[in-house]
Design a protein around this motif. Structure first.
Motif, PDB file in Angstrom:
ATOM      1  N   VAL A 275       0.848  -1.198   0.000  1.00  0.00           N
ATOM      2  CA  VAL A 275       0.000   0.000   0.000  1.00  0.00           C
ATOM      3  C   VAL A 275       0.880   1.243   0.000  1.00  0.00           C
ATOM      4  O   VAL A 275       1.624   1.458   0.950  1.00  0.00           O
ATOM      5  N   PRO A 276       0.823   2.037  -1.073  1.00  0.00           N
ATOM      6  CA  PRO A 276       1.714   3.203  -1.122  1.00  0.00           C
ATOM      7  C   PRO A 276       1.467   4.150   0.053  1.00  0.00           C
ATOM      8  O   PRO A 276       0.351   4.218   0.567  1.00  0.00           O
ATOM      9  N   ILE A 277       2.507   4.858   0.444  1.00  0.00           N
ATOM     10  CA  ILE A 277       2.520   5.829   1.534  1.00  0.00           C
ATOM     11  C   ILE A 277       2.423   5.124   2.896  1.00  0.00           C
ATOM     12  O   ILE A 277       3.313   5.277   3.728  1.00  0.00           O
ATOM     13  N   LEU A 278       1.353   4.317   3.090  1.00  0.00           N
ATOM     14  CA  LEU A 278       1.200   3.618   4.373  1.00  0.00           C
ATOM     15  C   LEU A 278       2.405   2.716   4.626  1.00  0.00           C
ATOM     16  O   LEU A 278       2.931   2.662   5.747  1.00  0.00           O
ATOM     17  N   ASN A 279       2.874   2.014   3.554  1.00  0.00           N
ATOM     18  CA  ASN A 279       3.997   1.091   3.743  1.00  0.00           C
ATOM     19  C   ASN A 279       5.242   1.824   4.230  1.00  0.00           C
ATOM     20  O   ASN A 279       5.906   1.396   5.164  1.00  0.00           O
ATOM     21  N   VAL A 280       5.528   2.959   3.609  1.00  0.00           N
ATOM     22  CA  VAL A 280       6.724   3.719   4.004  1.00  0.00           C
ATOM     23  C   VAL A 280       6.559   4.240   5.428  1.00  0.00           C
ATOM     24  O   VAL A 280       7.483   4.204   6.246  1.00  0.00           O
ATOM     25  N   SER A 281       5.341   4.689   5.731  1.00  0.00           N
ATOM     26  CA  SER A 281       5.076   5.212   7.064  1.00  0.00           C
ATOM     27  C   SER A 281       5.301   4.143   8.134  1.00  0.00           C
ATOM     28  O   SER A 281       5.976   4.384   9.142  1.00  0.00           O
ATOM     29  N   LEU A 282       4.767   2.942   7.882  1.00  0.00           N
ATOM     30  CA  LEU A 282       4.910   1.858   8.863  1.00  0.00           C
ATOM     31  C   LEU A 282       6.361   1.404   8.989  1.00  0.00           C
ATOM     32  O   LEU A 282       6.867   1.204  10.094  1.00  0.00           O
ATOM     33  N   ALA A 283       7.026   1.249   7.833  1.00  0.00           N
ATOM     34  CA  ALA A 283       8.408   0.783   7.862  1.00  0.00           C
ATOM     35  C   ALA A 283       9.298   1.807   8.569  1.00  0.00           C
ATOM     36  O   ALA A 283      10.200   1.445   9.330  1.00  0.00           O
ATOM     37  N   SER A 284       9.005   3.092   8.353  1.00  0.00           N
ATOM     38  CA  SER A 284       9.828   4.134   8.977  1.00  0.00           C
ATOM     39  C   SER A 284       9.716   4.053  10.486  1.00  0.00           C
ATOM     40  O   SER A 284      10.703   4.217  11.206  1.00  0.00           O
ATOM     41  N   LYS A 285       8.508   3.774  10.946  1.00  0.00           N
ATOM     42  CA  LYS A 285       8.291   3.680  12.390  1.00  0.00           C
ATOM     43  C   LYS A 285       9.179   2.577  12.971  1.00  0.00           C
ATOM     44  O   LYS A 285       9.800   2.749  14.023  1.00  0.00           O
ATOM     45  N   GLU A 286       9.254   1.455  12.242  1.00  0.00           N
ATOM     46  CA  GLU A 286      10.095   0.352  12.718  1.00  0.00           C
ATOM     47  C   GLU A 286      11.571   0.708  12.614  1.00  0.00           C
ATOM     48  O   GLU A 286      12.351   0.425  13.521  1.00  0.00           O
ATOM     49  N   LEU A 287      11.940   1.330  11.490  1.00  0.00           N
ATOM     50  CA  LEU A 287      13.365   1.599  11.244  1.00  0.00           C
ATOM     51  C   LEU A 287      13.953   2.536  12.290  1.00  0.00           C
ATOM     52  O   LEU A 287      15.045   2.289  12.798  1.00  0.00           O
ATOM     53  N   VAL A 288      13.239   3.617  12.614  1.00  0.00           N
ATOM     54  CA  VAL A 288      13.818   4.557  13.573  1.00  0.00           C
ATOM     55  C   VAL A 288      13.868   3.952  14.975  1.00  0.00           C
ATOM     56  O   VAL A 288      14.572   4.447  15.846  1.00  0.00           O
ATOM     57  N   SER A 289      13.120   2.857  15.191  1.00  0.00           N
ATOM     58  CA  SER A 289      13.227   2.219  16.498  1.00  0.00           C
ATOM     59  C   SER A 289      14.123   0.984  16.424  1.00  0.00           C
ATOM     60  O   SER A 289      14.106   0.140  17.306  1.00  0.00           O
ATOM     61  N   GLY A 290      14.899   0.892  15.328  1.00  0.00           N
ATOM     62  CA  GLY A 290      15.943  -0.124  15.258  1.00  0.00           C
ATOM     63  C   GLY A 290      15.480  -1.501  14.811  1.00  0.00           C
ATOM     64  O   GLY A 290      16.193  -2.475  14.994  1.00  0.00           O
ATOM     65  N   VAL A 291      14.283  -1.613  14.215  1.00  0.00           N
ATOM     66  CA  VAL A 291      13.810  -2.916  13.730  1.00  0.00           C
ATOM     67  C   VAL A 291      13.997  -2.981  12.213  1.00  0.00           C
ATOM     68  O   VAL A 291      13.514  -2.116  11.490  1.00  0.00           O
ATOM     69  N   TRP A 292      14.751  -3.981  11.756  1.00  0.00           N
ATOM     70  CA  TRP A 292      15.015  -4.133  10.314  1.00  0.00           C
ATOM     71  C   TRP A 292      14.408  -5.428   9.839  1.00  0.00           C
ATOM     72  O   TRP A 292      14.906  -6.500  10.117  1.00  0.00           O
ATOM     73  N   HIS A 293      13.335  -5.334   9.066  1.00  0.00           N
ATOM     74  CA  HIS A 293      12.726  -6.526   8.496  1.00  0.00           C
ATOM     75  C   HIS A 293      12.979  -6.476   6.993  1.00  0.00           C
ATOM     76  O   HIS A 293      12.237  -5.861   6.235  1.00  0.00           O
ATOM     77  N   TRP A 294      14.077  -7.156   6.593  1.00  0.00           N
ATOM     78  CA  TRP A 294      14.551  -6.992   5.214  1.00  0.00           C
ATOM     79  C   TRP A 294      13.539  -7.354   4.133  1.00  0.00           C
ATOM     80  O   TRP A 294      13.393  -6.598   3.158  1.00  0.00           O
ATOM     81  N   PRO A 295      12.835  -8.493   4.224  1.00  0.00           N
ATOM     82  CA  PRO A 295      11.884  -8.810   3.135  1.00  0.00           C
ATOM     83  C   PRO A 295      10.832  -7.709   2.943  1.00  0.00           C
ATOM     84  O   PRO A 295      10.537  -7.325   1.819  1.00  0.00           O
ATOM     85  N   HIS A 296      10.327  -7.172   4.052  1.00  0.00           N
ATOM     86  CA  HIS A 296       9.355  -6.093   3.945  1.00  0.00           C
ATOM     87  C   HIS A 296       9.968  -4.858   3.308  1.00  0.00           C
ATOM     88  O   HIS A 296       9.368  -4.226   2.439  1.00  0.00           O
ATOM     89  N   LEU A 297      11.184  -4.524   3.758  1.00  0.00           N
ATOM     90  CA  LEU A 297      11.847  -3.322   3.229  1.00  0.00           C
ATOM     91  C   LEU A 297      12.045  -3.444   1.724  1.00  0.00           C
ATOM     92  O   LEU A 297      11.799  -2.496   0.969  1.00  0.00           O
ATOM     93  N   ALA A 298      12.471  -4.656   1.285  1.00  0.00           N
ATOM     94  CA  ALA A 298      12.696  -4.869  -0.150  1.00  0.00           C
ATOM     95  C   ALA A 298      11.381  -4.738  -0.912  1.00  0.00           C
ATOM     96  O   ALA A 298      11.317  -4.108  -1.974  1.00  0.00           O
ATOM     97  N   LEU A 299      10.331  -5.303  -0.330  1.00  0.00           N
ATOM     98  CA  LEU A 299       9.007  -5.251  -0.961  1.00  0.00           C
ATOM     99  C   LEU A 299       8.537  -3.797  -1.085  1.00  0.00           C
ATOM    100  O   LEU A 299       7.998  -3.378  -2.120  1.00  0.00           O
TER     101      LEU A 299
END
Lengths: 406, 255
Positions: free
Chosen positions: A353-377
């Motif tokens: 889902v555009p925009i929402l995906n980046v928003s959710l992933a950013s929330k995880e990234l700034v708190s130090g969670v790296w989920h590579w398959p999701h990030l690649a997707l």
């Protein structure tokens, strides 16, 4: 396509925009000031309100207890509340905040405790009112201490140890790193601001370079030069992208500045004691996560720039373009806000889902969670959307009914 | 040289359906000649010129400009055309020099050539005083001169003027008319659209009267006068578009 011509157009648009005060305001001034303003204001106000509320002893009315001098005296001696005699209109007084809470001793409270009979103390408060809540917790703290003292005395009277009623203890400990804690509190807001700025940064130049040019009559001038439509779109697109990313970059620099300088500044401003508390409220973010957020924002900026260019090209005038693009801000805000909501977590479907995906992933990234398959997707899908949007913009520039709609 | 062959342009409008803006327009303009396209507002002048400048694609028919086909070689055509219209404005935040350099670069000129050409154009047009000032601070006359220089920076063999004097005062309009004459003197192929009779009388070697997208009459001023047996161009125009009198032969297209 001639790359040099694209760069020539880009260079001219860049120079043109940098001479425009409105662009400078939307690209540099607003994003730079926004971050420290938001973070500073939130931290400062919340710290101040909480501290002030805590520092003031809440006014508490004590009703009943004439026949229970021991308990009553202990409560009145409790330093964290200011006890006042009860009046008839106590309900109204709680409502108009003259009194934060009322404690009512039942008749024969001291005697009941003496005999080991059950007794109930009532606390009246105003639910949802912050200071009323503080008063209640203070009163509860007093009574749980008082109860513990009573229990200890009774146990001692029967020759039993304290562990008789407390056979084991429970201890709660946090294992999340500090940035994870910061990430959850403020981490949702920061990528959301990036997305919003990435969009608003592109909005003004997109309108100016299309509908604005039509309105000023310069679109026809450039169309009759040997430049192809593709070169023209790409040159303009690069400019809009620059403005979008420039806005994000300015806000990023300003945010890093706010976080790293904000703490010491707060200490200097409000004094070491309170300042340290305030500084602790500032977000701690994983810097590597922030870089990753920027990487995700890149295709997002391409997507926004191309879509905004294509839509505003349809408009005849700057004003018309504004009326098309302004509602889009809501479209951007909705998924971004959904990302900030607690409980909404990234999964394979939401990663598309555009925009929402980046928003959710950013929330995880700034708190130090790296989920590579999701990030690649997310990176892949956003790049795909960006490419489609750019192709759409090129198509729009090739449509006579769009480009000559005046 | 410009050669239009049965140029036709149809627009689709949601309310009015199909609109034939230009229909079967054919004409020929030789180097050193000014062709005047005379017509009322909405007659199809602008569409015809935009087709020649490859801003629009013809629905049917075609045209050759400076030896290149407008449909298959649009970029080649635009590189050889200078297009000046009342609707072609200047970038407000660029200086005159930057404007000329920008269009020079887009035309693939080397920086040294751009500088030399800018100097000579500024000499010819008297632009040195305001060459490094921003266009938004210009008077109408300065804007006109800068626009003219912009169309000439790459020294195109073909010049297309679409109502260039629209909204200009007498002095600014004179500058344009003078400039169009100079283009002819330099052997350029010139096409000039207007609805002002006096401009056509003063400037044009060949006049084409266009109405409702069709070229209704064509010829030199003298031959039109002869065929319509009328001295006044306005009368000739009214007769041609109203079909009040049948043209008496000569270079006239059938209505």
């Amino acid at each position: 396509m001639n790359g040099r011509r694209v760069l020539t157009i880009y260079g001219k648009e860049l120079r043109d925009m940098l001479r425009d005060r409105r662009t400078l305001v939307s690209m540099i001034v607003i994003p730079t000031l926004l971050m420290p303003l938001i973070v500073g204001l939130v931290v400062f106000v919340s710290v101040k309100v909480i501290r002030q509320a805590r520092a003031e002893s809440p006014v508490v009315m004590v009703a009943g207890g004439a026949d229970s001098p021991v308990a009553r005296a202990a409560l009145l001696a409790h330093g964290k509340i200011r006890a006042v005699p009860a009046t008839e209109d106590w309900r109204a007084r709680i409502a108009n905040k003259a009194v934060r809470a009322v404690v009512e001793f039942p008749a024969g409270f001291d005697a009941a405790l003496e005999r080991g009979e059950p007794a109930t103390v009532k606390i009246f408060h105003y639910e949802g009112e912050l200071r009323s809540g503080f008063a209640v917790s203070e009163i509860q703290r007093f009574f749980s201490d008082y109860r513990e003292r009573t229990v200890t005395a009774r146990l001692a009277g029967r020759g039993l140890p304290a562990t008789f009623v407390k056979p084991f203890a429970v201890q709660v400990e946090n294992v999340a790193p500090p940035e994870k804690v910061g990430g959850n509190v403020i981490g949702g807001i920061i990528p959301y601001l990036f997305l919003l700025l990435c969009f608003t940064g592109a909005m003004y130049p997109a309108m100016d370079l299309t509908a604005g040019e039509k309105e000023r009559g310069t679109m026809e001038t450039i169309l009759c030069s040997p430049v192809s439509r593709l070169e023209l779109v790409l040159g303009k697109f690069l400019m809009v992208l620059t403005a979008s990313l420039g806005t994000v970059l300015c806000s990023l620099v300003s945010m890093v500045g706010t976080v790293s300088l904000g703490g010491p500044l707060l200490v200097a401003m409000v004094g070491a004691n309170r300042g340290a508390g305030a500084a602790a409220a500032l977000p701690t973010l994983d810097p590597l996560g922030l870089v990753a957020v920027l990487v995700l924002v890149l295709p997002m900026a391409v997507f926004f720039s191309a879509v905004l260019l294509a839509i505003s090209l349809v408009a005849k005038s700057f004003k018309e373009a504004q009326s098309y693009l302004s509602p889009l801000v809501i479209v951007i805000i909705l998924p971004a806000v959904a990302g900030v909501l607690p409980g909404v977590e990234l999964n394979g479907r939401l990663a598309l889902v555009p925009i929402l995906n980046v928003s959710l992933a950013s929330k995880e990234l700034v708190s130090g969670v790296w989920h590579w398959p999701h990030l690649a997707l997310i990176f892949g899908s956003t790049s795909l959307y960006a490419a489609l949007a750019l192709a759409w913009a090129v198509r729009m520039f090739n449509r006579e009914d769009v480009i000559f709609r005046t | 040289m410009i050669e239009a062959r049965q140029l036709t342009k149809t627009f689709r409008d949601r309310k009015r359906g199909e609109i034939r803006a230009v229909e079967g327009v054919s004409f020929r303009v030789e180097p050193g000649q000014i062709y005047g396209l005379l017509g009322a507002n909405g007659a199809g002048k602008t569409t015809t010129l935009r087709l020649l400048a490859t801003l629009l694609q013809p629905t049917r028919g075609g045209a050759t400009v400076a030896g290149f086909d407008v449909v298959t070689q649009p970029a080649e055509v635009r590189a050889r055309v200078g297009f000046l219209a009342a609707s072609t404005a200047l970038y407000a935040r660029l200086t005159a020099r930057e404007t000329l350099a920008y269009f020079g670069r887009l035309n693939g000129m080397a920086e040294a050539d751009i500088a030399a050409r800018t100097r000579s154009l500024a000499d010819d047009l008297g632009m040195h005083d305001f060459l490094d000032r921003r266009c938004d601070k210009f008077s109408t006359g300065m804007k006109q001169k800068t626009s003219i220089a912009r169309t000439l920076i790459h020294d195109p063999p073909v010049m297309i003027f679409d109502e260039p004097t629209l909204g200009l005062d007498v002095m600014a309009a004179r500058t344009i008319v003078q400039f169009v004459r100079e283009c002819r003197a330099r052997g350029k192929t010139v096409i000039y659209s207007t609805h002002i009779m006096s401009e056509v009388e003063k400037l044009c070697d060949v006049i084409g009267i266009i109405h409702d997208g069709r070229l209704l009459a064509e010829g030199s001023l003298a031959s039109l006068r002869a065929s319509y047996r009328e001295n006044d161009l306005e009368e000739i125009f009214v007769q041609a578009v109203g079909g009040l009198a049948a043209p008496a032969g000569g270079n006239v297209n059938p209505p």
